[in-house]
Design a protein around this motif. Structure first.
Motif, PDB file in Angstrom:
ATOM      1  N   SER A  45       0.879  -1.168   0.000  1.00  0.00           N
ATOM      2  CA  SER A  45       0.000   0.000   0.000  1.00  0.00           C
ATOM      3  C   SER A  45       0.910   1.210   0.000  1.00  0.00           C
ATOM      4  O   SER A  45       1.987   1.186   0.595  1.00  0.00           O
ATOM      5  CB  SER A  45      -0.955   0.002   1.196  1.00  0.00           C
ATOM      6  N   GLY A  46       0.512   2.257  -0.691  1.00  0.00           N
ATOM      7  CA  GLY A  46       1.400   3.399  -0.851  1.00  0.00           C
ATOM      8  C   GLY A  46       0.646   4.708  -0.918  1.00  0.00           C
ATOM      9  O   GLY A  46      -0.545   4.742  -1.242  1.00  0.00           O
ATOM     10  N   ARG A  47       1.367   5.805  -0.662  1.00  0.00           N
ATOM     11  CA  ARG A  47       0.752   7.134  -0.663  1.00  0.00           C
ATOM     12  C   ARG A  47       1.287   8.019  -1.781  1.00  0.00           C
ATOM     13  O   ARG A  47       0.554   8.847  -2.318  1.00  0.00           O
ATOM     14  CB  ARG A  47       0.975   7.823   0.686  1.00  0.00           C
ATOM     15  N   ALA A 203      -8.693 -12.602  -0.926  1.00  0.00           N
ATOM     16  CA  ALA A 203      -9.712 -11.565  -1.099  1.00  0.00           C
ATOM     17  C   ALA A 203     -10.046 -10.846   0.207  1.00  0.00           C
ATOM     18  O   ALA A 203     -10.206  -9.625   0.239  1.00  0.00           O
ATOM     19  CB  ALA A 203     -10.978 -12.178  -1.701  1.00  0.00           C
ATOM     20  N   ARG A 204     -10.117 -11.600   1.296  1.00  0.00           N
ATOM     21  CA  ARG A 204     -10.503 -11.001   2.568  1.00  0.00           C
ATOM     22  C   ARG A 204      -9.451 -10.022   3.073  1.00  0.00           C
ATOM     23  O   ARG A 204      -9.784  -8.971   3.624  1.00  0.00           O
ATOM     24  CB  ARG A 204     -10.740 -12.104   3.591  1.00  0.00           C
ATOM     25  N   LEU A 205      -8.180 -10.344   2.885  1.00  0.00           N
ATOM     26  CA  LEU A 205      -7.120  -9.437   3.300  1.00  0.00           C
ATOM     27  C   LEU A 205      -7.111  -8.185   2.423  1.00  0.00           C
ATOM     28  O   LEU A 205      -6.932  -7.067   2.914  1.00  0.00           O
ATOM     29  CB  LEU A 205      -5.763 -10.137   3.241  1.00  0.00           C
ATOM     30  N   TRP A 206      -7.297  -8.374   1.130  1.00  0.00           N
ATOM     31  CA  TRP A 206      -7.353  -7.232   0.207  1.00  0.00           C
ATOM     32  C   TRP A 206      -8.486  -6.280   0.587  1.00  0.00           C
ATOM     33  O   TRP A 206      -8.300  -5.059   0.635  1.00  0.00           O
ATOM     34  CB  TRP A 206      -7.524  -7.735  -1.215  1.00  0.00           C
ATOM     35  N   GLU A 207      -9.637  -6.831   0.888  1.00  0.00           N
ATOM     36  CA  GLU A 207     -10.783  -5.999   1.258  1.00  0.00           C
ATOM     37  C   GLU A 207     -10.544  -5.266   2.570  1.00  0.00           C
ATOM     38  O   GLU A 207     -11.110  -4.177   2.792  1.00  0.00           O
ATOM     39  CB  GLU A 207     -12.048  -6.863   1.364  1.00  0.00           C
ATOM     40  N   ALA A 208      -9.722  -5.828   3.452  1.00  0.00           N
ATOM     41  CA  ALA A 208      -9.469  -5.193   4.741  1.00  0.00           C
ATOM     42  C   ALA A 208      -8.525  -3.997   4.626  1.00  0.00           C
ATOM     43  O   ALA A 208      -8.546  -3.110   5.490  1.00  0.00           O
ATOM     44  CB  ALA A 208      -8.884  -6.207   5.719  1.00  0.00           C
ATOM     45  N   LEU A 209      -7.715  -3.936   3.573  1.00  0.00           N
ATOM     46  CA  LEU A 209      -6.774  -2.828   3.415  1.00  0.00           C
ATOM     47  C   LEU A 209      -7.510  -1.563   2.971  1.00  0.00           C
ATOM     48  O   LEU A 209      -8.499  -1.630   2.239  1.00  0.00           O
ATOM     49  CB  LEU A 209      -5.708  -3.191   2.385  1.00  0.00           C
ATOM     50  N   PRO A 211      -8.882   1.111   0.940  1.00  0.00           N
ATOM     51  CA  PRO A 211      -9.021   1.158  -0.523  1.00  0.00           C
ATOM     52  C   PRO A 211      -8.268   2.312  -1.173  1.00  0.00           C
ATOM     53  O   PRO A 211      -7.876   2.217  -2.335  1.00  0.00           O
ATOM     54  CB  PRO A 211     -10.529   1.305  -0.730  1.00  0.00           C
ATOM     55  N   GLU A 212      -8.057   3.395  -0.434  1.00  0.00           N
ATOM     56  CA  GLU A 212      -7.352   4.544  -0.999  1.00  0.00           C
ATOM     57  C   GLU A 212      -5.888   4.238  -1.255  1.00  0.00           C
ATOM     58  O   GLU A 212      -5.289   4.750  -2.206  1.00  0.00           O
ATOM     59  CB  GLU A 212      -7.468   5.744  -0.058  1.00  0.00           C
ATOM     60  N   HIS A 213      -5.296   3.398  -0.420  1.00  0.00           N
ATOM     61  CA  HIS A 213      -3.850   3.191  -0.478  1.00  0.00           C
ATOM     62  C   HIS A 213      -3.421   1.824  -0.995  1.00  0.00           C
ATOM     63  O   HIS A 213      -2.257   1.664  -1.364  1.00  0.00           O
ATOM     64  CB  HIS A 213      -3.246   3.395   0.915  1.00  0.00           C
ATOM     65  N   ARG A 214      -4.315   0.828  -1.004  1.00  0.00           N
ATOM     66  CA  ARG A 214      -3.886  -0.514  -1.416  1.00  0.00           C
ATOM     67  C   ARG A 214      -3.519  -0.512  -2.901  1.00  0.00           C
ATOM     68  O   ARG A 214      -4.214   0.072  -3.736  1.00  0.00           O
ATOM     69  CB  ARG A 214      -4.978  -1.537  -1.109  1.00  0.00           C
ATOM     70  N   ILE A 215      -2.424  -1.196  -3.226  1.00  0.00           N
ATOM     71  CA  ILE A 215      -1.889  -1.186  -4.588  1.00  0.00           C
ATOM     72  C   ILE A 215      -1.818  -2.585  -5.187  1.00  0.00           C
ATOM     73  O   ILE A 215      -2.230  -2.809  -6.320  1.00  0.00           O
ATOM     74  CB  ILE A 215      -0.478  -0.550  -4.603  1.00  0.00           C
ATOM     75  N   ILE A 233      -3.428  -9.926  -6.918  1.00  0.00           N
ATOM     76  CA  ILE A 233      -4.461  -8.897  -7.089  1.00  0.00           C
ATOM     77  C   ILE A 233      -3.735  -7.575  -7.319  1.00  0.00           C
ATOM     78  O   ILE A 233      -3.012  -7.102  -6.442  1.00  0.00           O
ATOM     79  CB  ILE A 233      -5.372  -8.777  -5.857  1.00  0.00           C
ATOM     80  N   ASN A 234      -3.880  -6.992  -8.498  1.00  0.00           N
ATOM     81  CA  ASN A 234      -3.286  -5.697  -8.812  1.00  0.00           C
ATOM     82  C   ASN A 234      -4.375  -4.640  -8.950  1.00  0.00           C
ATOM     83  O   ASN A 234      -5.404  -4.885  -9.604  1.00  0.00           O
ATOM     84  CB  ASN A 234      -2.505  -5.758 -10.123  1.00  0.00           C
TER      85      ASN A 234
END
Length: 239
Positions: A45-47, A203-209, A211-215, A233-234
């Motif tokens: 995840s990045g800013r 999928a569950r871990l991706w959804e927990a991150l 959404p603004e920062h997950r890459i 998942i990209n």
């Protein structure tokens, strides 16, 4: 109040330390699938625009980062690297080029700590992003995680923390991230790796991150014979 069960603690960690956390940076989870085989998860995840301009690409047993749009890549340092590699019966994961250093160390008989001895946290003041890493050892049937983070006494030096796990129940994993949360500067991960459920991963871990920062997120399944299968998942597509 009675202590939480493993399932309750893992659920609370997913909610409080990921889903409700505005920013955790990069993260590694190592554990076992419900079927018993080992799993590694790594996410970005990045800013910054440069950090966000990335995708994961898997080729054979190597997972690496690439620029989603090469024309927009301003500096590959700390951005482009091999994130997962395999050395004999050991599967390695990290958040930087020290993936290769661990691989090279294992190849000549060095330990995990010895392979990271020449490394410090990332040279990116004022955040001093920690270097995180881990590996699964199929021969010993155990997993390790590590974090190198700036010393509170002198940021020219690193604290080095290593964690060994030789009892991981199927369906669970241990997580470590670069940051505890958002901030200025960003606060480095503190404490010990925490339990997460691997049910419905990735999928569950991706959804927990956030959404603004997950890459990007990758999950690697490691069979008993050492064969690996990587799911990615990209957020962005390659240009």
């Amino acid at each position: 109040m009675e202590p939480k069960t493993v399932r309750e603690q893992a659920a609370a960690n997913l909610q409080q330390r990921l889903a409700e956390n505005p920013y955790v940076g990069r993260g590694i989870v190592i554990g076992r699938a419900a079927e018993g085989f080992w799993i590694q998860v790594y996410w970005i995840s990045g800013r910054s625009a440069n950090s966000r301009n990335r995708i994961f690409v898997a080729e054979d047993d190597v997972l690496r980062t690439e620029a989603a749009d090469p024309a927009k890549l301003s500096d590959p340092t700390l951005i482009i690297y091999n994130a997962m590699r395999v050395c004999a019966r050991r599967s390695i994961v990290s958040n930087g080029v020290h993936t290769d250093a661990i691989h090279e160390g294992f190849a000549v008989g060095r330990s995990f700590a010895e392979s990271l001895a020449g490394w410090l946290h990332e040279p990116d003041p004022p955040n001093y992003t920690p270097r995180i890493a881990g590996y699964v050892d199929l021969e010993a049937d155990e997993a390790w995680l590590a974090i190198l983070k700036a010393s509170p006494f002198d940021p020219e030096h690193s604290e080095r923390h290593f964690f060994r796990f030789d009892c991981v129940e199927p369906g669970y994993g241990y997580a470590i991230t670069t940051y505890d949360s958002d901030g200025d500067p960003l606060p480095a991960f503190s404490g010990v790796p925490y339990l997460l459920s691997l049910a419905d991963a990735p999928a569950r871990l991706w959804e927990a991150l956030n959404p603004e920062h997950r890459i990007a997120l990758a999950m690697r399944r490691i069979a008993a014979d050492g064969a690996v299968e990587t799911e990615i998942i990209n957020r962005y597509e390659a240009v």
